[in-house]
Scaffold this motif. Structure first.
Motif, PDB file in Angstrom:
ATOM      1  N   TYR A 137       4.161  92.578  45.025  1.00 46.93           N
ATOM      2  CA  TYR A 137       3.825  92.017  43.731  1.00 46.93           C
ATOM      3  C   TYR A 137       3.404  90.563  43.868  1.00 46.93           C
ATOM      4  CZ  TYR A 137       8.492  90.227  44.459  1.00 46.93           C
ATOM      5  OH  TYR A 137       9.589  89.618  45.002  1.00 46.93           O
ATOM      6  N   ALA A 138       2.663  90.125  42.884  1.00 51.92           N
ATOM      7  CA  ALA A 138       2.256  88.728  42.840  1.00 51.92           C
ATOM      8  C   ALA A 138       3.402  87.896  42.284  1.00 51.92           C
ATOM      9  CB  ALA A 138       1.023  88.578  41.957  1.00 51.92           C
ATOM     10  N   ARG A 139       3.603  86.732  42.872  1.00 55.18           N
ATOM     11  CA  ARG A 139       4.625  85.815  42.386  1.00 55.18           C
ATOM     12  C   ARG A 139       4.149  85.022  41.184  1.00 55.18           C
ATOM     13  NH1 ARG A 139       9.963  85.675  44.350  1.00 55.18           N
ATOM     14  NH2 ARG A 139       9.863  86.675  46.343  1.00 55.18           N
ATOM     15  N   CYS A 140       2.862  84.754  41.114  1.00 56.96           N
ATOM     16  CA  CYS A 140       2.310  83.959  40.025  1.00 56.96           C
ATOM     17  C   CYS A 140       0.821  84.254  39.922  1.00 56.96           C
ATOM     18  CB  CYS A 140       2.573  82.472  40.235  1.00 56.96           C
ATOM     19  SG  CYS A 140       2.464  81.904  41.923  1.00 56.96           S
ATOM     20  N   ILE A 141       0.257  83.943  38.751  1.00 58.11           N
ATOM     21  CA  ILE A 141      -1.149  84.234  38.517  1.00 58.11           C
ATOM     22  C   ILE A 141      -1.703  83.231  37.505  1.00 58.11           C
ATOM     23  CG2 ILE A 141      -0.618  85.912  36.697  1.00 58.11           C
ATOM     24  CD1 ILE A 141      -2.957  87.612  37.817  1.00 58.11           C
ATOM     25  N   GLU A 142      -2.937  82.793  37.734  1.00 60.38           N
ATOM     26  CA  GLU A 142      -3.621  81.865  36.828  1.00 60.38           C
ATOM     27  C   GLU A 142      -5.110  82.206  36.826  1.00 60.38           C
ATOM     28  OE1 GLU A 142      -2.979  79.303  34.711  1.00 60.38           O
ATOM     29  OE2 GLU A 142      -0.827  79.504  34.969  1.00 60.38           O
ATOM     30  N   THR A 143      -5.785  81.782  35.777  1.00 65.97           N
ATOM     31  CA  THR A 143      -7.226  81.962  35.663  1.00 65.97           C
ATOM     32  C   THR A 143      -7.921  80.622  35.834  1.00 65.97           C
ATOM     33  OG1 THR A 143      -6.879  83.795  34.138  1.00 65.97           O
ATOM     34  CG2 THR A 143      -9.078  82.834  34.196  1.00 65.97           C
ATOM     35  N   LEU A 144      -8.970  80.600  36.660  1.00 67.80           N
ATOM     36  CA  LEU A 144      -9.756  79.387  36.864  1.00 67.80           C
ATOM     37  C   LEU A 144     -10.791  79.250  35.749  1.00 67.80           C
ATOM     38  CD1 LEU A 144     -10.353  79.591  40.720  1.00 67.80           C
ATOM     39  CD2 LEU A 144      -8.623  78.290  39.485  1.00 67.80           C
ATOM     40  N   PRO A 145     -11.322  78.042  35.538  1.00 66.82           N
ATOM     41  CA  PRO A 145     -12.306  77.830  34.479  1.00 66.82           C
ATOM     42  C   PRO A 145     -13.532  78.746  34.570  1.00 66.82           C
ATOM     43  CG  PRO A 145     -11.530  75.719  35.274  1.00 66.82           C
ATOM     44  CD  PRO A 145     -10.940  76.771  36.176  1.00 66.82           C
TER      45      PRO A 145
END
Length: 170
Positions: free
Chosen positions: A8-16
């Motif tokens: 599993y992913a520990r964290c996730i974010e979206t770039l501009p």
């Protein structure tokens, strides 16, 4: 890929630009990971809008290195977690504690701009980070058994440490 600590992913974010950045902890020697140094590291994946991997890279060194948060600001990314390494991508001087808090600032191509350690000389555990209006970070962690390092006061047993760093890590 190779073996991971869970799948599993520990964290996730979206770039501009719409790409997604995520982190998966990996273990054991495996050359399948780009820039893998050995032991446990954070495998960062940059994905397009369809979920295809467009870039990947491991961050770490000879010890354990796990990112537990990602914060994005304008044209750079912060990866925040802990490290026990003393080589590879981890070039900052150890604080002396068990698993120092580790912040890595990169550009959107995952090139390291700077990396720094924070924390006490005792045992510590990173909890949260938040980007500030000026592009710095507020960091929160627990620490146990001693102060020292960046922690100016130790009141005993388990303390919570909150600090703010600017975009240069100061």
């Amino acid at each position: 890929g190779g073996e991971s600590i869970g799948t599993y992913a520990r964290c996730i974010e979206t770039l501009p630009g719409g790409e997604t950045i995520t982190v998966i902890p990996v273990i054991n020697d495996n050359i399948a990971y780009t820039n893998y140094h050995g032991n446990g590291e954070s495998w960062v994946l940059k994905l397009d809008e369809n979920g295809n991997v467009i870039q990947d890279r491991c961050f770490g060194g000879n010890g354990g290195d796990i990112f537990r948060d990602i914060e994005v600001f304008e044209n750079y990314i912060y990866f925040i977690g802990w490290t026990s390494s003393t080589d590879g991508d981890v070039q900052s001087k150890p604080i002396g504690g068990y698993n120092d808090l580790w912040v890595v600032k990169t550009d959107f191509d995952l090139n390291i701009i700077w990396e720094k350690r924070y924390g006490s000389q005792g045992v510590q555990d990173f909890h949260a980070a938040n980007i500030t209006e000026d592009g710095g970070l507020v960091l929160i962690m627990d620490f146990f058994s001693s102060g020292g390092g960046n922690v100016s006061e130790y009141y005993g047993n388990t303390d919570i440490w909150v600090c703010k760093i600017d975009s240069d890590g100061e």
